[in-house]
Write a protein that holds these residues in place. Structure first.
Motif, short mmCIF file in Angstrom:
data_model
loop_
_atom_site.label_atom_id
_atom_site.label_comp_id
_atom_site.label_asym_id
_atom_site.label_seq_id
_atom_site.Cartn_x
_atom_site.Cartn_y
_atom_site.Cartn_z
N GLU A 138 -8.88 -86.17 -70.55
CA GLU A 138 -8.92 -87.07 -69.37
C GLU A 138 -8.27 -88.39 -69.71
O GLU A 138 -8.50 -88.97 -70.76
N LYS A 139 -7.50 -88.87 -68.76
CA LYS A 139 -6.76 -90.13 -68.95
C LYS A 139 -7.73 -91.31 -68.88
O LYS A 139 -8.66 -91.29 -68.07
N GLU A 140 -7.53 -92.31 -69.71
CA GLU A 140 -8.37 -93.51 -69.70
C GLU A 140 -8.03 -94.37 -68.48
O GLU A 140 -6.90 -94.78 -68.30
N LYS A 141 -9.03 -94.58 -67.61
CA LYS A 141 -8.76 -95.40 -66.42
C LYS A 141 -9.54 -96.72 -66.41
O LYS A 141 -9.40 -97.51 -65.49
N PHE A 142 -10.43 -96.92 -67.38
CA PHE A 142 -11.09 -98.22 -67.58
C PHE A 142 -12.24 -98.58 -66.63
O PHE A 142 -12.31 -98.14 -65.49
N VAL A 143 -13.10 -99.44 -67.16
CA VAL A 143 -14.19 -100.07 -66.42
C VAL A 143 -13.80 -101.53 -66.27
O VAL A 143 -13.37 -102.17 -67.24
N PHE A 144 -13.92 -102.06 -65.06
CA PHE A 144 -13.62 -103.47 -64.81
C PHE A 144 -14.93 -104.22 -64.58
O PHE A 144 -15.76 -103.76 -63.80
N ILE A 145 -15.09 -105.34 -65.27
CA ILE A 145 -16.26 -106.20 -65.04
C ILE A 145 -15.77 -107.37 -64.19
O ILE A 145 -14.87 -108.12 -64.60
N ASN A 146 -16.35 -107.49 -63.00
CA ASN A 146 -15.93 -108.53 -62.06
C ASN A 146 -17.09 -109.50 -61.84
O ASN A 146 -18.21 -109.07 -61.56
N MET A 147 -16.80 -110.79 -62.00
CA MET A 147 -17.86 -111.79 -61.91
C MET A 147 -17.32 -113.10 -61.34
O MET A 147 -16.72 -113.90 -62.07
N PRO A 148 -17.52 -113.32 -60.04
CA PRO A 148 -17.07 -114.61 -59.46
C PRO A 148 -17.76 -115.78 -60.16
O PRO A 148 -18.94 -115.68 -60.50
N LYS A 149 -17.00 -116.87 -60.36
CA LYS A 149 -17.53 -118.00 -61.13
C LYS A 149 -18.23 -119.03 -60.27
O LYS A 149 -18.59 -120.11 -60.74
N THR A 150 -18.40 -118.71 -58.98
CA THR A 150 -19.08 -119.67 -58.10
C THR A 150 -20.42 -119.08 -57.66
O THR A 150 -20.60 -117.87 -57.64
N LEU A 209 -12.18 -93.62 -61.94
CA LEU A 209 -12.12 -92.28 -62.54
C LEU A 209 -10.73 -91.67 -62.34
O LEU A 209 -10.12 -91.16 -63.27
N ASN A 210 -10.25 -91.71 -61.11
CA ASN A 210 -8.89 -91.25 -60.79
C ASN A 210 -8.26 -92.36 -59.95
O ASN A 210 -8.95 -93.29 -59.55
N ASP A 211 -6.95 -92.20 -59.64
CA ASP A 211 -6.31 -93.23 -58.82
C ASP A 211 -7.10 -93.42 -57.54
O ASP A 211 -7.37 -92.45 -56.82
N ASN A 212 -7.48 -94.65 -57.26
CA ASN A 212 -8.19 -94.99 -56.02
C ASN A 212 -9.56 -94.32 -55.88
O ASN A 212 -10.08 -94.23 -54.77
N GLU A 213 -10.13 -93.84 -56.96
CA GLU A 213 -11.48 -93.24 -56.93
C GLU A 213 -12.39 -94.10 -57.82
O GLU A 213 -12.33 -94.03 -59.04
N PHE A 214 -13.19 -94.93 -57.16
CA PHE A 214 -13.98 -95.92 -57.88
C PHE A 214 -15.49 -95.72 -57.74
O PHE A 214 -15.96 -95.34 -56.66
#
Ligand SMILES: *[C@@H]1O[C@H](CO)[C@@H](O)[C@H](O)[C@H]1NC(C)=O
Ligand SMILES: *[C@@H]1O[C@H](CO)[C@@H](O)[C@H](O)[C@H]1NC(C)=O
Length: 256
Positions: A138-150, A209-214
């Motif tokens: 399986e291709k590595e598609k990554f985990v993104f950590i998103n955290m607004p600073k306000t 997981l896949n393109d546009n599959e979150f």
């Protein structure tokens, strides 16, 4: 012969059902290693101090099992609206309710897990189950950590979250458990921005997981801001004593 075929067919069906549900989520949002020099996400190598919103810590379900629990923890976003945190209504796989509660603390304690607490600039580690997706093919598609600073009065939408990305972690950062690609524990760490002021911030774990599959998980962190020293603590803001003065800070200290 017929029986044998039936057995094989139902075994295959059971496997397909498992695979169909095999999607991940943030299992622990403040995982602390017993030995920082040997970071590991195995149960024996660390401890969890905080969970995502409305996380059923007392369910008795073993690690990686909460996708066959109701409501499931895995939440797949519907690309039509990309609801950022599951509300149990939207999404291809609606998941548990991970929307902001009023007050925020309502999503924590009692039957739910504890809320994350940290200082600005701290490093926090998140753990997740591999759910059969950390395998070689399986291709590595990554985990993104998103955290607004306000400090916000409501949850951000997905475009606001995506603009506030603070870390990108390989999903396949796992501790292999031989023969069990489902319950293999994985994880990664991120740094809470240093410039935050004291308050409660929202964080999103978003795995592609896949393109546009979150898939997403959402939680809150009560942050003590580095910019607000405690009352009475002026140690870092003491004005320098005038050069050549007879009443320098050091002289006064010496007299006392
Ligand atoms: C997200 O929120 C921002 C700020 O309120 C707004 O400008 C933007 O149109 C929203 N995006 C979507 C996709 O709803
Ligand atoms: C600390 O410094 C701030 C800003 O200069 C000042 O307003 C405050 O009175 C000081 N506090 C103490 C305990 O000295």
């Amino acid at each position: 012969m017929l029986m044998r075929t039936t057995v094989i067919a139902s075994a295959a069906l059971a496997l397909m059902a498992t695979m169909a549900q095999a999607h991940s989520w943030a299992d622990c949002v403040d995982w602390r290693f017993k030995d920082k020099s040997k970071p590991s996400y195995r149960a024996s190598d660390g401890e969890c101090f905080a969970w995502a919103r409305q996380y059923p810590v007392k369910s008795g379900v073993a690690f990686a099992g909460l996708d066959s629990y109701s409501p499931a923890r895995h939440y797949q976003q519907e690309p039509k609206d990309f609801t950022a945190c599951s509300d149990r209504v939207h999404g291809r796989e609606p998941g548990a309710d991970e929307t902001r509660q009023n007050p925020i603390s309502k999503a924590y304690g009692g039957k739910w897990g504890a809320m994350a607490v940290a200082k600005a600039g701290d490093t926090q580690c998140v753990r997740w189950p591999a759910k059969n997706h950390a395998v070689k093919n399986e291709k590595e598609k990554f985990v993104f950590i998103n955290m607004p600073k306000t400090l916000l009065t409501k949850d951000p939408n997905q475009s606001q979250f995506s603009k506030a990305n603070i870390a990108k972690i390989p999903f396949k950062n796992c501790n292999d458990i031989s023969g069990d690609t489902d319950r293999t524990p994985c994880g990664g760490c991120f740094k809470i921005p240093e410039e935050l002021e004291t308050g409660t911030y929202v964080v999103q774990w978003r795995w592609e997981l896949n393109d546009n599959e979150f898939y997403t998980s959402c939680w809150d962190i009560a942050v003590t801001g580095a910019s607000k020293p405690e009352v009475g603590d002026n140690s870092t803001t003491v004005a320098p004593a005038p050069l050549g003065g007879t009443t320098s800070v050091f002289a006064e200290l010496a007299e006392n």
